[in-house]
Design an enzyme around this catalytic site. Structure first.
Site, PDB file in Angstrom:
ATOM      1  N   ASN A 154       0.829  -1.215   0.000  1.00 57.60           N
ATOM      2  CA  ASN A 154       0.000   0.000   0.000  1.00 57.60           C
ATOM      3  C   ASN A 154       0.861   1.262   0.000  1.00 57.60           C
ATOM      4  O   ASN A 154       0.585   2.229  -0.719  1.00 57.60           O
ATOM      5  CB  ASN A 154      -0.902   0.029   1.243  1.00 57.60           C
TER       6      ASN A 154
ATOM      7  N   ALA B 127      11.852  -0.056   6.889  1.00 64.34           N
ATOM      8  CA  ALA B 127      12.601  -0.584   8.026  1.00 64.34           C
ATOM      9  C   ALA B 127      12.723  -2.085   7.852  1.00 64.34           C
ATOM     10  O   ALA B 127      11.792  -2.829   8.129  1.00 64.34           O
ATOM     11  CB  ALA B 127      11.867  -0.266   9.319  1.00 64.34           C
TER      12      ALA B 127
ATOM     13  N   TYR C  32       7.709 -12.697  10.975  1.00 62.55           N
ATOM     14  CA  TYR C  32       8.419 -11.413  10.904  1.00 62.55           C
ATOM     15  C   TYR C  32       9.488 -11.467   9.815  1.00 62.55           C
ATOM     16  O   TYR C  32       9.530 -10.609   8.917  1.00 62.55           O
ATOM     17  CB  TYR C  32       9.057 -11.128  12.260  1.00 62.55           C
TER      18      TYR C  32
END
Ligand code: UDP
Length: 329
Positions: free
Chosen positions: A102, A117, A148
């Site tokens: 997005n 990041a 993650y």
């Protein structure tokens, strides 16, 4: 002259809030965005009175709309501790993947430059030490950290694709363990865990035999590195971290000394897929950005300890603390 406008996602989090401060200080118009799942408005409360700051309570995994022009986007929204990945694995995957998509779309639409990041976790449990950017990593996609690690690896791939295919200006920072004021006291990360335990008068829980290593960077150094990378013209990933490597056992001993606690280190099971070693090779950051860390661990830990001491006592014993103490028996 009209101020440059920057969107910072994860604005109420540890790194996001420090980035908001830095960009305000540099004279930017800052738009903060956060869904407040792991962020805390207290981290940016002091900014709400400013004319050049505004905040959107929004989840970037859903379509992102920001009115007006944007010069830079900093995508720092994500849970970032192993205990969070266990509690909110799907959101962790979504913010790194759908959220990144997005925001890249927004960057393309606005002609903005975007920095993402990324993390040393893209190297997984590394078989080379220190880790240079060229190392491809050793990641278990289906382990507890996979949500993650793989989201962040996908995020890098997506970002490079927007760069090469759509010509979006992008930057990728691979962040190594970072600490400082505004870390969440009970997020399960080793530094707040140890300091919280010392402040509560509990023993410090070392996972495994404590021989695994990490290299801790003070937050101000990290923010400086990110700022320089964003303004540079280098689109490939750059490690930002402090190469001063230490075992977790030694680290625990340092915290005992710093806090003056009478408690001792106790050993607990090592979490699944816990990396055995981690240390950034920062040759690139030195050469390309002229950057290296300035704050040593003794100085940084002192400031961080003062911060945790200044928090209200209730913060030491909230619900998250219960989650944390049942996390690794
Ligand atoms: N760790 C520990 N005791 C704790 C929390 C963490 O010994 O109470 C260890 C953890 O197993 C890991 C290191 O400290 O080896 C750093 O953990 P953290 O969650 O801070 O970050 P990461 O593993 O992502 O580097």
């Amino acid at each position: 002259m009209e101020k440059k406008r920057v969107l910072i996602t994860g604005a109420a989090g540890f790194l996001g809030s420090h980035l908001c401060d830095r960009f305000i200080k540099e004279g930017y118009y800052v738009i903060g965005m956060d869904n407040l799942i792991t962020g805390d408005l207290q981290n940016i409360e002091h900014l709400f009175a400013l004319e050049h700051f505004e905040f959107f309570h929004h989840d970037v995994s859903k379509f992102v709309y920001v009115p007006g022009k944007l010069d830079y986007i900093l995508h720092f929204a994500s849970p970032a501790s192993p205990i969070d990945y266990l509690k909110i694995p799907i959101q962790t995957l979504k913010v790194g993947s759908l959220g990144t998509h997005n925001l890249l779309g927004l960057a393309r639409n606005k002609g903005a430059r975007m920095i993402i990041a990324s993390t040393s976790e893209v190297y997984g449990d590394p078989s080379v030490n220190p880790q240079p950017e060229e190392y491809w990593g050793n990641v278990n996609p289906v382990g507890p950290r996979g949500v993650y690690d793989e989201a962040k690896r996908f995020q890098e791939a997506m970002t490079m694709a927007y760069h090469t295919f759509h010509g979006v200006e992008t930057r990728i920072v691979r962040i190594f363990n970072t600490y400082g004021p505004r870390m969440r006291l009970n997020d399960g990360r080793v530094l707040p865990a140890f300091i919280g335990q010392a402040l509560r008068g509990e023993d410090l829980t070392v996972f495994g035999d404590g021989s695994q290593t990490r290299s801790f960077c003070y937050v101000d150094d990290l923010i400086e590195g990110i700022y320089r990378l964003l303004l540079s013209d280098y689109a490939l990933p750059v490690n930002i971290g402090n190469p001063d490597e230490i075992t977790i056992k030694q680290f625990g001993e340092e915290i005992i000394k710093l806090t003056g606690t009478n408690q001792k280190l106790v050993l607990r099971d090592l979490p699944v897929d816990d990396p055995k070693q981690r240390r950034p090779d920062i040759t690139k950051a030195r050469e390309i950005l002229g950057w290296e860390p300035k704050v040593n661990r003794a100085e940084g830990l002192k400031i961080t300890y003062e911060y945790f001491k200044s928090l209200p006592k209730e913060a030491l014993f909230n619900k998250e603390h219960k989650d944390f103490t049942t996390y690794n028996k």
